[in-house]
Design a protein around this motif. Structure first.
Motif, PDB file in Angstrom:
ATOM      1  N   PRO A  33       0.703  -1.273   0.030  1.00 27.03           N
ATOM      2  CA  PRO A  33       0.059   0.045  -0.042  1.00 27.03           C
ATOM      3  C   PRO A  33       0.779   1.314   0.045  1.00 27.03           C
ATOM      4  N   TYR A  34       0.319   2.273  -0.472  1.00 29.16           N
ATOM      5  CA  TYR A  34       0.843   3.697  -0.461  1.00 29.16           C
ATOM      6  C   TYR A  34      -0.165   4.714   0.536  1.00 29.16           C
ATOM      7  N   ILE A  35       0.452   5.405   1.131  1.00 23.24           N
ATOM      8  CA  ILE A  35      -0.169   6.188   2.302  1.00 23.24           C
ATOM      9  C   ILE A  35      -1.222   7.056   1.336  1.00 23.24           C
ATOM     10  N   ALA A  36      -2.532   7.378   1.923  1.00 17.17           N
ATOM     11  CA  ALA A  36      -3.528   8.018   1.073  1.00 17.17           C
ATOM     12  C   ALA A  36      -3.518   9.504   1.183  1.00 17.17           C
ATOM     13  N   ASP A  37      -2.312   9.910   0.727  1.00 18.36           N
ATOM     14  CA  ASP A  37      -2.234  11.471   0.527  1.00 18.36           C
ATOM     15  C   ASP A  37      -1.494  11.847  -0.684  1.00 18.36           C
ATOM     16  N   SER A  38      -1.203  12.916  -0.889  1.00 17.36           N
ATOM     17  CA  SER A  38      -0.581  13.475  -2.575  1.00 17.36           C
ATOM     18  C   SER A  38       0.773  12.847  -2.515  1.00 17.36           C
ATOM     19  N   ALA A  39       1.406  12.650  -1.387  1.00 17.91           N
ATOM     20  CA  ALA A  39       2.707  12.121  -1.491  1.00 17.91           C
ATOM     21  C   ALA A  39       2.511  10.343  -1.995  1.00 17.91           C
ATOM     22  N   GLY A  40       1.788   9.904  -1.356  1.00 16.05           N
ATOM     23  CA  GLY A  40       1.430   8.561  -1.579  1.00 16.05           C
ATOM     24  C   GLY A  40       0.943   8.474  -2.932  1.00 16.05           C
ATOM     25  N   LEU A  41       0.018   9.226  -3.301  1.00 16.20           N
ATOM     26  CA  LEU A  41      -0.511   9.188  -4.793  1.00 16.20           C
ATOM     27  C   LEU A  41       0.564   9.413  -5.871  1.00 16.20           C
ATOM     28  N   GLN A  42       1.489  10.526  -5.464  1.00 16.54           N
ATOM     29  CA  GLN A  42       2.561  10.648  -6.513  1.00 16.54           C
ATOM     30  C   GLN A  42       3.502   9.323  -6.597  1.00 16.54           C
ATOM     31  N   GLU A  43       3.878   8.987  -5.537  1.00 17.64           N
ATOM     32  CA  GLU A  43       4.686   7.769  -5.416  1.00 17.64           C
ATOM     33  C   GLU A  43       4.016   6.592  -5.992  1.00 17.64           C
ATOM     34  N   CYS A  44       2.892   6.377  -6.008  1.00 11.71           N
ATOM     35  CA  CYS A  44       2.084   5.258  -6.580  1.00 11.71           C
ATOM     36  C   CYS A  44       2.043   5.337  -8.026  1.00 11.71           C
ATOM     37  N   GLN A  45       1.885   6.666  -8.907  1.00 10.80           N
ATOM     38  CA  GLN A  45       1.927   7.007 -10.020  1.00 10.80           C
ATOM     39  C   GLN A  45       3.401   6.899 -10.659  1.00 10.80           C
ATOM     40  N   THR A  46       4.236   7.167  -9.964  1.00  5.80           N
ATOM     41  CA  THR A  46       5.645   6.852 -10.318  1.00  5.80           C
ATOM     42  C   THR A  46       6.007   5.604 -10.535  1.00  5.80           C
ATOM     43  N   ASP A  47       5.645   4.805  -9.504  1.00  4.00           N
ATOM     44  CA  ASP A  47       6.026   3.347  -9.508  1.00  4.00           C
ATOM     45  C   ASP A  47       4.933   2.879 -10.734  1.00  4.00           C
ATOM     46  N   GLY A  48       3.910   3.294 -11.004  1.00  4.67           N
ATOM     47  CA  GLY A  48       3.030   2.630 -12.263  1.00  4.67           C
ATOM     48  C   GLY A  48       3.511   3.122 -13.305  1.00  4.67           C
ATOM     49  N   ALA A  49       3.950   3.982 -13.665  1.00  5.51           N
ATOM     50  CA  ALA A  49       4.994   4.572 -14.794  1.00  5.51           C
ATOM     51  C   ALA A  49       5.916   3.646 -14.999  1.00  5.51           C
ATOM     52  N   ALA A  50       6.740   3.520 -14.293  1.00  2.93           N
ATOM     53  CA  ALA A  50       7.862   2.590 -14.192  1.00  2.93           C
ATOM     54  C   ALA A  50       7.326   1.131 -14.598  1.00  2.93           C
ATOM     55  N   TYR A  51       6.536   0.587 -13.822  1.00  8.94           N
ATOM     56  CA  TYR A  51       5.905  -0.787 -14.078  1.00  8.94           C
ATOM     57  C   TYR A  51       5.519  -0.814 -15.357  1.00  8.94           C
ATOM     58  N   GLN A  52       4.687   0.252 -16.076  1.00  5.61           N
ATOM     59  CA  GLN A  52       4.053   0.250 -17.198  1.00  5.61           C
ATOM     60  C   GLN A  52       5.130   0.014 -18.306  1.00  5.61           C
ATOM     61  N   GLN A  53       6.322   1.026 -18.035  1.00  7.75           N
ATOM     62  CA  GLN A  53       7.449   0.955 -18.960  1.00  7.75           C
ATOM     63  C   GLN A  53       8.107  -0.456 -19.147  1.00  7.75           C
ATOM     64  N   GLU A  54       8.075  -0.965 -17.869  1.00  8.46           N
ATOM     65  CA  GLU A  54       8.935  -2.392 -18.038  1.00  8.46           C
ATOM     66  C   GLU A  54       8.242  -3.687 -18.434  1.00  8.46           C
ATOM     67  N   HIS A  55       6.800  -3.644 -18.020  1.00 11.49           N
ATOM     68  CA  HIS A  55       5.915  -4.768 -18.456  1.00 11.49           C
ATOM     69  C   HIS A  55       5.167  -4.470 -19.640  1.00 11.49           C
TER      70      HIS A  55
END
Length: 76
Positions: A33-55
């Motif tokens: 999980p990521y914390i439900a605040d703007s920093a957590g959302l940003q981290e989730c989106q960053t990880d999502g972009a990396a995952y999408q690029q890799e996979h």
């Protein structure tokens, strides 16, 4: 990332109304999980972009209302 933000915004509104963000058929939670605040959302989106690029899979960040945390989902 515009798609991810739209999905996240929809999940936040849905969760605020008492629902939970559920997975679509073929989706799987890959990180969190990521914390439900703007920093957590940003981290989730960053990880999502990396995952999408890799996979090469479409990703989205979704807020789970029962735990009040973001999870990264990917289409399989």
């Amino acid at each position: 990332m515009k798609f991810t933000k739209m999905v996240c915004a929809t999940a936040v509104v849905f969760a605020a109304l008492g629902g939970t963000a559920s997975a679509a058929p073929g989706d799987v939670s890959v990180m969190g999980p990521y914390i439900a605040d703007s920093a957590g959302l940003q981290e989730c989106q960053t990880d999502g972009a990396a995952y999408q690029q890799e996979h090469g899979k479409q990703t989205s960040c979704r807020l789970a209302a029962d735990s009040n945390q973001y999870y990264l989902w990917a289409s399989m």
